[in-house]
Design a protein around this motif. Structure first.
Motif, PDB file in Angstrom:
ATOM      1  N   HIS A 287      51.832  26.685  62.650  1.00  0.00           N
ATOM      2  CA  HIS A 287      51.930  28.182  62.858  1.00  0.00           C
ATOM      3  C   HIS A 287      52.494  29.032  61.718  1.00  0.00           C
ATOM      4  O   HIS A 287      52.057  29.943  61.317  1.00  0.00           O
ATOM      5  CB  HIS A 287      52.017  28.518  64.197  1.00  0.00           C
ATOM      6  CG  HIS A 287      52.074  30.139  64.220  1.00  0.00           C
ATOM      7  ND1 HIS A 287      51.037  30.905  64.212  1.00  0.00           N
ATOM      8  CD2 HIS A 287      53.238  30.937  64.728  1.00  0.00           C
ATOM      9  CE1 HIS A 287      51.335  32.189  64.483  1.00  0.00           C
ATOM     10  NE2 HIS A 287      52.661  32.302  64.831  1.00  0.00           N
ATOM     11  N   GLN A 291      50.721  31.705  59.351  1.00  0.00           N
ATOM     12  CA  GLN A 291      51.248  33.363  59.335  1.00  0.00           C
ATOM     13  C   GLN A 291      51.513  33.413  57.875  1.00  0.00           C
ATOM     14  O   GLN A 291      51.397  34.600  57.404  1.00  0.00           O
ATOM     15  CB  GLN A 291      52.618  33.263  60.155  1.00  0.00           C
ATOM     16  CG  GLN A 291      52.909  34.755  60.500  1.00  0.00           C
ATOM     17  CD  GLN A 291      54.138  34.690  61.251  1.00  0.00           C
ATOM     18  OE1 GLN A 291      55.172  34.404  61.048  1.00  0.00           O
ATOM     19  NE2 GLN A 291      53.822  35.017  62.689  1.00  0.00           N
ATOM     20  N   MET A 312      47.506  38.834  64.843  1.00  0.00           N
ATOM     21  CA  MET A 312      46.994  38.233  63.581  1.00  0.00           C
ATOM     22  C   MET A 312      45.893  39.027  62.800  1.00  0.00           C
ATOM     23  O   MET A 312      45.447  38.732  61.718  1.00  0.00           O
ATOM     24  CB  MET A 312      46.483  36.742  63.686  1.00  0.00           C
ATOM     25  CG  MET A 312      47.647  35.839  64.273  1.00  0.00           C
ATOM     26  SD  MET A 312      48.687  35.142  63.047  1.00  0.00           S
ATOM     27  CE  MET A 312      47.769  33.904  62.307  1.00  0.00           C
TER      28      MET A 312
END
Length: 401
Positions: A287, A291, A312
């Motif tokens: 993740h 990101q 997001m």
């Protein structure tokens, strides 16, 4: 110590016997005014006899000599409760959510005492208020909270010498006695069995929206609260030692993405460092890379405050709100809507119990000092294990025949 007793407002001047019906009163010196240096006096009237006035004056003089005299004020409950709330919020580390709860509980006492002077509120009046709240259908836990707030308010008034007696001193919250059947069927919180959890996480992985799998994986594998999860930052993750540090929680009662607060955890015991599985660490690393690419893509638009569970799409970088986690779980558990994200905390408890971890160790991992709900889950699981062990023993003995 000077003072005297007299008939207040008597019109029978110079007569041996009063026939106007004036009541008896007393006046006693109670010290000096600190600003003017002049003597201060306390006068009280309305006594039907000389003896009663004399007894009251004697009591006052004794209190003055012992240093126990309190000059009660005319402050109303409504006014003092506001003053108390300020003192309460400034004297200790109190979270905004707790202040909201205290305000709500004060609001339940106001219909009974708002414009009454604190000194005029009796033990019976306070107990009657608690009993009336029960008659109105308020739960035991709600009335416990209201009583706790009431106690704190009056004890502070006693401490500040606004009143002489605390009307909450002997008060109690009346509760219905539980039947044997109710005690035997003590409610166990909803939680997922391990097979159900595995299926749920698989569903989140294959059909979940952004962040779903990571959110529910961490909730399941750590047992942390949703507010603690949403508040997590990358600095809280130790990738080398496989730990997650819990140092704060998220507060946002109105679910306004930009108007959030980070506050201290629920209790001091809630400040934790939790060891997690390699699978959790790997999911976090994946993740983090996703990101990072998003941050490069949107540039300065990204609200970069180090949040792990950051939005997001719109409002990039802001932490997701707790309501989002609740909605996502409801979506994934459409056939079991009585479960909530907090159920994963109970699931974590049940799986640890099934794995043979002691209740003390479980409560330490979850940051509890004493929690009846956790105990209920633990006892339920261990009782089922005992039954299973008994059945296995019986089957073994039968096989020897």
């Amino acid at each position: 110590m000077k003072g005297h007793i007299f008939r207040r407002g008597c019109t029978c001047k110079r007569k041996k016997k009063c026939i106007c019906g004036a009541k008896w009163a007393f006046v006693v010196d109670i010290g000096k005014d600190p600003l003017t240096g002049k003597r201060k006096q306390k006068t009280k009237s309305g006594f039907p006899s000389h003896e009663e006035a004399e007894a009251a004056a004697t009591t006052l003089i004794y209190e003055l000599s012992q240093g126990t005299y309190v000059e009660e004020t005319d402050q109303t409950f409504n006014d003092f409760s506001k003053e108390w709330l300020t003192i309460y919020s400034e004297s200790k580390e109190v979270k905004p959510g707790t202040i909201r709860v205290r305000l709500h509980e004060i609001g339940k006492l106001l219909p009974y005492f708002a414009q009454l002077k604190l000194k005029d509120i009796t033990r019976k009046m306070y107990q009657d208020a608690l009993n009336d709240l029960k008659d109105q259908g308020y739960s035991d836990s709600t009335r416990d909270g209201i009583n706790q707030t009431g106690r704190m308010i009056f004890r502070k008034a006693l401490e500040l010498e606004v009143i002489k007696k605390d009307p909450t001193e002997f008060a109690y919250v009346k509760k219905d006695k539980k039947t044997i059947e109710q005690l035997e069927e003590e409610e166990v919180p909803k939680y997922l069995e391990k097979e159900e959890l595995a299926l749920f996480l698989e569903t989140a992985k294959n059909y979940g929206l952004e962040l779903d799998y990571l959110v529910f994986l961490i909730l399941s594998y750590t047992g942390i609260r949703v507010g603690e999860l949403v508040a997590l930052k990358w600095k809280d993750i130790d990738f080398l030692n496989h730990t997650i540090s819990i140092t704060k929680t998220y507060y946002n009662p109105n679910n306004n993405t930009k108007n959030y607060q980070l506050v201290t955890p629920k209790t001091k015991k809630s400040r934790l460092k939790i060891v997690v599985d390699e699978m959790v660490i790997s999911a976090l690393q994946e993740h983090k890379e996703v990101q990072k690419k998003l941050m490069e893509q949107v540039g300065d638009v990204y609200y970069n405050k180090d949040f792990i569970f950051a939005k997001m799409e719109r409002q990039h970088g802001y932490p997701i709100v707790i309501k989002t986690v609740q909605n996502r779980m409801a979506r994934l558990l459409a056939l079991a809507q009585e479960l909530t994200p907090h159920s994963l905390r109970h699931t974590h408890t049940s799986l640890l119990a099934e794995a043979g971890v002691s209740l003390e160790q479980i409560m330490d991992r979850l940051g509890h000092t004493d929690d009846q709900i956790t105990k209920n889950v633990y006892l339920h699981v261990t009782e089922e294990m005992k039954k299973e062990a008994s059945q296995k023993f019986a089957e073994l003995m039968r096989s020897l025949r």
